[in-house]
Design a protein around this motif. Structure first.
Motif, PDB file in Angstrom:
ATOM      1  N   HIS A  15       1.422 -10.191 -12.678  1.00  0.00           N
ATOM      2  CA  HIS A  15       1.034  -9.706 -11.362  1.00  0.00           C
ATOM      3  C   HIS A  15       0.122 -10.727 -10.694  1.00  0.00           C
ATOM      4  O   HIS A  15      -0.692 -11.382 -11.347  1.00  0.00           O
ATOM      5  CB  HIS A  15       0.304  -8.365 -11.470  1.00  0.00           C
ATOM      6  N   TYR A 258      12.268  -8.004  -1.516  1.00  0.00           N
ATOM      7  CA  TYR A 258      10.907  -7.647  -1.923  1.00  0.00           C
ATOM      8  C   TYR A 258      10.941  -6.316  -2.678  1.00  0.00           C
ATOM      9  O   TYR A 258      11.988  -5.696  -2.854  1.00  0.00           O
ATOM     10  CB  TYR A 258       9.996  -7.550  -0.695  1.00  0.00           C
ATOM     11  N   ASN A 259       9.767  -5.888  -3.129  1.00  0.00           N
ATOM     12  CA  ASN A 259       9.654  -4.633  -3.848  1.00  0.00           C
ATOM     13  C   ASN A 259      10.101  -3.477  -2.952  1.00  0.00           C
ATOM     14  O   ASN A 259       9.627  -3.345  -1.812  1.00  0.00           O
ATOM     15  CB  ASN A 259       8.205  -4.434  -4.304  1.00  0.00           C
ATOM     16  N   ARG A 260      10.990  -2.643  -3.479  1.00  0.00           N
ATOM     17  CA  ARG A 260      11.567  -1.573  -2.661  1.00  0.00           C
ATOM     18  C   ARG A 260      10.837  -0.250  -2.842  1.00  0.00           C
ATOM     19  O   ARG A 260      11.397   0.811  -2.598  1.00  0.00           O
ATOM     20  CB  ARG A 260      13.049  -1.415  -2.999  1.00  0.00           C
ATOM     21  N   LYS A 261       9.596  -0.316  -3.274  1.00  0.00           N
ATOM     22  CA  LYS A 261       8.750   0.864  -3.387  1.00  0.00           C
ATOM     23  C   LYS A 261       7.497   0.662  -2.545  1.00  0.00           C
ATOM     24  O   LYS A 261       7.184  -0.443  -2.128  1.00  0.00           O
ATOM     25  CB  LYS A 261       8.385   1.127  -4.848  1.00  0.00           C
ATOM     26  N   ILE A 281       3.023  -7.135   1.738  1.00  0.00           N
ATOM     27  CA  ILE A 281       3.125  -7.703   0.394  1.00  0.00           C
ATOM     28  C   ILE A 281       1.945  -8.641   0.181  1.00  0.00           C
ATOM     29  O   ILE A 281       1.166  -8.913   1.103  1.00  0.00           O
ATOM     30  CB  ILE A 281       4.461  -8.459   0.192  1.00  0.00           C
TER      31      ILE A 281
END
Length: 545
Positions: A15, A258-261, A281
């Motif tokens: 991360h 990108y992150n879909r949450k 983001i």
């Protein structure tokens, strides 16, 4: 005995550390929506806007200052109120938010979250405005430092401010900083404290705005209200609608990488009939190896001028003023050409009001509609202006990135231009028009963001008189000259570049103990003149003037 194999540990996900990351907004647009889907979107956005406006009216008062600080407790309390409405009360008009606005429950929760964040930012801005008025007002200039520190702390602490505005005693926790401030005003009489509280209530009342939803075009969604799926080599956005069990399928223009949450914000463009996805983001921040601060002066003709401690003084965007001037002149010429058609429409309207003949009225009405349709429209006008603004914004980003890559600063020192000048506007209309077209707000935002992306800290300093005194000797500069007024004469140093000279003064203000960020400009002028007096006397003695 059999050996038990140990399970291999799954590799930990890497991360991005938030200390080395910068928030960034990514955007992606959908393809044009059909008539049925667009009608559903318009209905959803209008209901969401009305619900958000209701929450803004409910939470923007002084009694809700503490409620907006904790969204979870506020949401749970309102949800409990909604669940307690009996069925027989709904027949008399006491309905739930879902029945009033005609959507599902998650929409009013997101409208509440959107409104509470807006009100929370509003209180933060009100505190900043009150502190600025407390600092700049001549009536409060002689206020003792302990009392000023108390007022500044209260305006930035919502729990304490809530008690003062509602005239109730404060019973919360007292921080170490607040304890020190209270010890400083321990000997202040109660009558004086009552006056300070009354003054704070008056300042807040005069600066408290009433937030309004101007356009029904934005909506906040959580991860349960949407999903992004890949089908047949393309990405599709599935949106929750106002009807239970029905989803709206929209095709995206590109791939969503990108992150879909997480929460997203969607914006409806009624002209293009499209929906834009905005998602926050974290972008990785670069690491600067050595300490290397740089002062940056923002200008009109030359976009940014830099100066570092080693004396390097590059300039970026030297022809940027031509972009602003050309767009400003184009808009002025376009508006001038429209004046003929405005006058023509006015004359036709006067003839229409005077005549009583039905055929003549019908003919004049058709002429008025033709003038409005063919010559007074806004679509092409707005489209061309958006294109020019996008070109200027692209140039700003290019020059700032070039500056950061070449200078490699560890800290960018910028002048704070967020003040409101009390000087009268220039009588020259063309000058005022060009200044109004200057992208100052966007330039400040991109300088702050890109500096943090390239690993540089951002420091704001007092901008008063940075371009009127020599950076090398401190003497007052003469009148500026040149095609863009970029040169000035110093009696000791000769001809200097006024832009890079201002950047050097901005860099020096970083460690100046007398000229602070909020020092009044009259006081700054006195300090600069006093610093130049010994030098001017020596020059006069030498007979060099």
């Amino acid at each position: 005995m059999k050996k038990v194999r140990k399970r291999a540990k799954k590799p930990k996900k890497k991360h991005i550390c938030k200390r080395r990351a910068v928030e960034k907004c990514v955007r992606l647009e959908t393809c044009p929506v059909g008539d049925t889907g667009f009608a559903i979107l318009e209905r959803m956005f209008d209901s969401y806007a009305h619900c958000k406006q209701m929450f803004l009216d409910r939470l923007s008062g002084i009694g809700s200052t503490l409620d907006v600080q904790n969204f979870i407790s506020l949401r749970n309390r309102i949800r409990t109120e909604q669940n307690r409405i009996p069925d027989h009360a709904k027949e008399t008009g006491n309905k739930t938010y879902c029945e009033i606005y005609g959507f599902q429950g998650r929409f009013w929760v997101q409208a509440l979250k959107d409104a509470s964040s807006t009100v929370k930012s509003m209180w933060k801005n009100v505190g900043a405005e009150c502190r600025a008025k407390l600092r700049d007002n001549d009536a409060h200039r002689d206020m003792p430092k302990p009392e000023r520190a108390y007022c500044n702390y209260v305006l930035g602490a919502p729990p304490v401010l809530y008690c003062i505005l509602n005239q109730v005693p404060y019973e919360g926790k007292i921080s170490k900083r607040f304890r020190e401030i209270l010890d400083g005003i321990r000997d202040v009489p109660q009558k004086r404290m009552d006056y300070l509280h009354s003054m704070l209530r008056r300042l807040v009342r005069d600066n408290l705005p009433h937030p309004q939803v101007r356009q029904a075009r934005c909506m906040l969604l959580d991860e349960a209200m949407y999903s992004i799926k890949t089908e047949d080599g393309a990405d599709y956005l599935y949106l929750m609608t106002d009807k239970r069990g029905k989803l709206l399928r929209l095709k995206l223009h590109g791939r969503f990488c990108y992150n879909r949450k997480g929460d997203i914000q969607i914006i409806l463009d009624r002209e293009k009939r499209t929906v834009s996805i905005h998602k926050c983001i974290f972008a990785r921040q670069r690491v600067v190896e050595k300490e290397h601060p740089a002062g940056i002066d923002k200008g009109y003709a030359t976009l940014i001028s830099c100066m570092d401690p080693e004396g390097n003084s590059p300039e970026y965007g030297k022809n940027f003023g031509k972009l602003i001037s050309s767009e400003s002149e184009r808009i002025n010429q376009r508006n001038t050409n429209k004046n003929y058609f405005y006058n023509k429409k006015k004359d036709l309207q006067e003839q229409l009001d005077k005549t009583r003949d039905p055929k003549e009225r019908e003919h004049l009405d058709s002429l008025i509609q033709k003038v409005e349709r063919d010559h007074l429209g806004r679509k092409k006008y707005d489209r061309q202006h958006k294109k020019a603004v996008a070109h200027m914004e692209a140039a700003i980003n290019h020059h700032i990135r070039t500056c950061m890559e070449e200078m490699k600063p560890s800290e960018t020192v910028l002048e704070d231009l967020s003040f409101v000048s009390d000087k009268k506007r220039s009588p020259r209309k063309d000058f005022n028009r060009h200044m109004a077209s200057w992208q100052k707000g966007y330039l400040d935002e991109r300088l702050d963001y890109l500096s943090r992306v390239y690993g540089a800290g951002v420091t704001h300093v007092n901008p008063a008189y940075t371009s009127q005194y020599c950076n090398h000797c401190g003497a007052k500069l003469g009148p500026r000259y040149g095609f863009h007024h970029e040169y000035a004469d110093c009696e000791n140093c000769g001809t200097v570049n006024a832009n890079t000279n201002a950047a050097g003064n901005i860099l020096d203000r970083r460690n100046d103990k007398k000229i602070m960020l909020y020092t009044p400009y009259r006081r700054v002028k006195q300090i600069c003149d006093r610093r130049a007096e010994p030098l001017n006397a020596a020059v006069d003695t030498a007979g060099l003037w």
